[in-house]
Design a protein around this motif. Sequence first.
Motif, short mmCIF file in Angstrom:
data_model
loop_
_atom_site.label_atom_id
_atom_site.label_comp_id
_atom_site.label_asym_id
_atom_site.label_seq_id
_atom_site.Cartn_x
_atom_site.Cartn_y
_atom_site.Cartn_z
N ILE A 3 0.86 -1.19 0.00
CA ILE A 3 0.00 0.00 0.00
C ILE A 3 0.89 1.24 0.00
O ILE A 3 1.81 1.35 0.81
CB ILE A 3 -0.91 -0.01 1.23
CG1 ILE A 3 -1.81 -1.24 1.22
CG2 ILE A 3 -1.74 1.26 1.29
CD1 ILE A 3 -2.54 -1.46 2.53
N ARG A 5 1.63 5.30 0.56
CA ARG A 5 1.16 6.30 1.51
C ARG A 5 0.11 7.21 0.87
O ARG A 5 -0.87 7.59 1.51
CB ARG A 5 2.33 7.12 2.03
CG ARG A 5 1.96 8.04 3.18
CD ARG A 5 3.17 8.55 3.90
NE ARG A 5 2.82 9.17 5.15
CZ ARG A 5 3.68 9.52 6.08
NH1 ARG A 5 4.97 9.28 5.90
NH2 ARG A 5 3.29 10.10 7.20
N LEU A 8 -3.55 5.88 0.86
CA LEU A 8 -4.22 5.65 2.14
C LEU A 8 -4.82 6.98 2.62
O LEU A 8 -4.11 7.85 3.11
CB LEU A 8 -3.23 5.11 3.16
CG LEU A 8 -3.82 4.50 4.43
CD1 LEU A 8 -4.63 3.25 4.12
CD2 LEU A 8 -2.71 4.17 5.42
N TYR A 24 -7.57 5.48 9.72
CA TYR A 24 -7.44 4.86 8.41
C TYR A 24 -8.01 3.44 8.49
O TYR A 24 -8.03 2.83 9.56
CB TYR A 24 -5.97 4.78 7.99
CG TYR A 24 -5.25 6.10 7.98
CD1 TYR A 24 -5.06 6.80 6.80
CD2 TYR A 24 -4.74 6.64 9.15
CE1 TYR A 24 -4.40 8.02 6.78
CE2 TYR A 24 -4.08 7.86 9.16
CZ TYR A 24 -3.92 8.55 7.97
OH TYR A 24 -3.26 9.76 7.98
N TRP A 43 0.44 5.20 9.75
CA TRP A 43 1.19 4.76 8.57
C TRP A 43 2.51 4.11 8.96
O TRP A 43 2.84 3.00 8.54
CB TRP A 43 1.45 5.94 7.64
CG TRP A 43 2.56 5.68 6.67
CD1 TRP A 43 3.86 6.07 6.78
CD2 TRP A 43 2.49 4.91 5.46
NE1 TRP A 43 4.60 5.60 5.72
CE2 TRP A 43 3.78 4.89 4.89
CE3 TRP A 43 1.45 4.24 4.81
CZ2 TRP A 43 4.06 4.23 3.71
CZ3 TRP A 43 1.74 3.57 3.63
CH2 TRP A 43 3.03 3.57 3.09
N TRP A 46 2.00 0.77 11.36
CA TRP A 46 1.21 -0.39 10.94
C TRP A 46 1.21 -0.68 9.43
O TRP A 46 1.08 -1.84 9.05
CB TRP A 46 -0.23 -0.22 11.42
CG TRP A 46 -0.33 -0.06 12.89
CD1 TRP A 46 -0.82 1.03 13.56
CD2 TRP A 46 0.09 -0.99 13.90
NE1 TRP A 46 -0.75 0.83 14.92
CE2 TRP A 46 -0.19 -0.40 15.16
CE3 TRP A 46 0.65 -2.26 13.86
CZ2 TRP A 46 0.09 -1.04 16.36
CZ3 TRP A 46 0.93 -2.91 15.06
CH2 TRP A 46 0.65 -2.29 16.28
N VAL A 47 1.36 0.34 8.61
CA VAL A 47 1.24 0.13 7.17
C VAL A 47 2.60 0.00 6.50
O VAL A 47 2.82 -0.88 5.67
CB VAL A 47 0.42 1.27 6.52
CG1 VAL A 47 0.24 1.01 5.02
CG2 VAL A 47 -0.93 1.43 7.20
N ALA A 52 -0.31 -4.18 8.74
CA ALA A 52 -1.74 -4.00 8.49
C ALA A 52 -2.20 -4.82 7.30
O ALA A 52 -3.26 -5.47 7.34
CB ALA A 52 -2.07 -2.52 8.28
N GLU A 53 -1.40 -4.83 6.25
CA GLU A 53 -1.76 -5.59 5.06
C GLU A 53 -1.79 -7.09 5.37
O GLU A 53 -2.68 -7.83 4.89
CB GLU A 53 -0.79 -5.29 3.93
CG GLU A 53 -1.25 -5.79 2.58
CD GLU A 53 -0.39 -5.26 1.45
OE1 GLU A 53 -0.82 -5.38 0.29
OE2 GLU A 53 0.71 -4.72 1.72
#
Length: 255
Positions: A3, A5, A8, A24, A43, A46-47, A52-53
């Motif tokens: 993902i 930035r 998102l 988010y 972000w 976690w991302v 997160a994914e």
Amino acid sequence: MAISRDSLEPRFFAAADGAELAWYEIGAGRPLVLIHGLFSNAWTNWVRYGHAERLASEGRRVIMPDLRGHGRSAAPRDPAAYPPDILATDALALIAHLGIEDYDLGGYSLGARTTLRALVRGARPRRAFGAGMGLDGILDTQGRGAFFRGVLEKRGTHPRGSTEWMSEAFLKTTGGDAEALLLILDTFIDTEIDALRALTMPIGIICGVDDHDNGSAEALANIFPQGWFEGIPGNHMSAVLRPELGQAIAAFLVQ
């Protein structure tokens, strides 16, 4: 595919005091609320490193707030906007705003402490976890808080390579507001050990094997009637970068 930035987009809601706070979402399925650490944001925590994914791929609606004073959320510089335990108040407000009742909840570092404060104040997820946190960081919040106060108040003067210098460097990468973050430090609340023992849902504690910043993570896990502990590679700063963090969270949630 990772993902980006830019892809998102934040969503916003009004906290109890009217502050505009961001969150988010990715994925669909059982709600999982993830709370990031101090100086960080949704972000970064976690991302960026795929956690997160990973969790979304296993059938989770992953919900990630930016804490007050962090990321895209409001960062007022008025001390009145930072009463004691405001981060837990905001977390409870987001859960109420989303209208979720059957969900899981967890966080990293300050996010772990915020999770436990929310539990003590009545949040009732099916499962909860705290990563990058030990017992001392829950019972004596100002012990670690004093370190971060020094980082913020003496920024620009820390010896290169010191833990303070690395913390300030991390703050620069996230674009944190130092004045607002100093006020965040004043909101920390110590939790009584009996209040922790009263939490009966399964609670997982995940921590880097070289992370001793907040005391013993195993001791914290042992407090809970249904406590669970897993050590992963890394220290407080590096464990969050590793895929083992997301793997450990996923393993705990399906137990």
